[in-house]
Design a protein around this motif. Sequence first.
Motif, mmCIF file in Angstrom:
data_model
loop_
_atom_site.group_PDB
_atom_site.id
_atom_site.type_symbol
_atom_site.label_atom_id
_atom_site.label_comp_id
_atom_site.label_asym_id
_atom_site.label_seq_id
_atom_site.Cartn_x
_atom_site.Cartn_y
_atom_site.Cartn_z
ATOM 1 N N GLU A 73 1.938 4.192 -18.399
ATOM 2 C CA GLU A 73 -0.388 3.594 -17.934
ATOM 3 C C GLU A 73 -0.512 5.415 -19.007
ATOM 4 O O GLU A 73 -1.517 5.613 -19.665
ATOM 5 N N ARG A 80 -1.290 -1.915 -13.744
ATOM 6 C CA ARG A 80 -1.720 -0.378 -13.448
ATOM 7 C C ARG A 80 -2.774 -0.673 -12.517
ATOM 8 O O ARG A 80 -3.172 -0.528 -11.360
ATOM 9 N N LYS A 81 -4.055 -1.699 -13.296
ATOM 10 C CA LYS A 81 -5.060 -2.262 -12.633
ATOM 11 C C LYS A 81 -4.811 -3.172 -11.732
ATOM 12 O O LYS A 81 -5.746 -3.171 -10.898
ATOM 13 N N ARG A 82 -3.879 -4.161 -11.638
ATOM 14 C CA ARG A 82 -4.103 -4.856 -10.673
ATOM 15 C C ARG A 82 -3.020 -3.979 -9.143
ATOM 16 O O ARG A 82 -3.220 -4.578 -8.147
ATOM 17 N N ASP A 87 1.020 -0.764 -0.068
ATOM 18 C CA ASP A 87 0.034 0.000 0.134
ATOM 19 C C ASP A 87 1.146 1.123 0.087
ATOM 20 O O ASP A 87 0.350 2.467 -0.496
ATOM 21 N N GLY A 146 -2.716 -0.925 -8.982
ATOM 22 C CA GLY A 146 -3.079 0.986 -8.933
ATOM 23 C C GLY A 146 -1.575 2.087 -8.872
ATOM 24 O O GLY A 146 -2.605 2.732 -7.987
ATOM 25 N N VAL A 147 -0.724 1.720 -9.336
ATOM 26 C CA VAL A 147 0.064 2.859 -9.048
ATOM 27 C C VAL A 147 0.668 2.849 -11.114
ATOM 28 O O VAL A 147 0.275 1.941 -12.083
ATOM 29 N N ASP A 181 -1.702 -0.723 -18.740
ATOM 30 C CA ASP A 181 -3.039 -0.729 -18.096
ATOM 31 C C ASP A 181 -2.960 -1.968 -17.319
ATOM 32 O O ASP A 181 -3.922 -2.197 -16.405
#
Length: 414
Positions: free
Chosen positions: A411, A196-198, A162, A200-201, A193
Amino acid sequence: MLSGMHEHDGPLTRLRRSHEQTVLELLRKHGPLSRAELGARSGLSRTTLHDIVAGLGSSGAVVASTPHVEVRKRGRPVEKLSLNPAAGEAVGIDFARRAVHVAAVNFAHEVIGSESEAHSADLSWPERVDIAQRLLATLATGASENPGDGGRRERPGTVHLDALSAIGVGVVGPITDPGSENAHAQGIDGLPDLLRKRFGVPVLLDNNTRLAALAEAVWGAAADSSDVLYLRLSHGVGGGLVVGGALHRGRYGLSGEFGHVTVDPAGRPCECGGNGCLETRASLDAVLFRYREAGGRADGFAGFLDAAAAGEPSALGVLERVGHDVGGVLAAVCHAVGPGVIVVGGELAETGPALLEPVERALRQQLMPLARHHVDVRRATLGEAGSALGAIALVLHESPLLSHYPQPVSEENA
């Protein structure tokens, strides 16, 4: 990133914030620095720097430490300043041809841990990302179970997923634009992409062998040189160049494709469309093919390594011929770019002197006499985590090696 808080926004406050950002950016890029090193790099006066560092220390953005007793020199130990390790973390992922490697460091440039897992060459990207996510989760939980066949790990700490600020990613093959025909042919046009979705950064993407070159030039075998040629001998053959203290990418992301330099125009076909490329003679599969042609009977590459270590004539003979091919290509590249250090990595480099000595002999024979004693051949030191560490360097921008490097794929333009 933590920073001092101010009630007013006048000229003096803005100037102070600018000084703070200068100090924070230097520590982010270069890792722990002494006050003297910070002063030299920032240009701030001793009094101003003392005030800025004191404020950043009070806010918790910067922490101080001294070397351990066993590494101290005589005299008073020099205090080093670094970003608070809790301020954030960066993760690097290397999607190699047949394995996934991950590594993580905190903003104090401390390596938190690394993990690896082998897989089949035809595994889909979502499945490879699953492996990366699982390996990072293992680092995050500090699990200690056996990583299984083909897995390796180094875990001195625990990753806080996190706290990630970005992920750097290395992939096989030239990297230009994620929407290009090349990217589509590689099947990586949706990878940034997906990651990024996995996670979140933000995601930064580049060629994994070039990232290994960056890591060796930052932390590894060539950290003392501003002109470096890196060659990786693995399932594929490629490399990277550091020229004049900067990592070189090339106009179309094709820098370092040493595996496709022709060694024998009448040789075996290469997947690039040419014939007799270095990759057809020095990749792991090619070495095994040559070994079996010479009568070798060991099964698989691990068996070949054992045969070479035991001094089996057929294995050593193949390494002699491979070393001659590699040395010839390196000599040609040296004449073009003039490196001071050549770093040889990849699984084939595990054969050590049995390969590197023939490489050096061929290199010296084919270099111009004036250059023969100005090139130092070294074995890579960072192992299979090298590309993942290079991907972290891409995220942290911790080195002037990237000062003129083109903005990597992210991204935002995926």
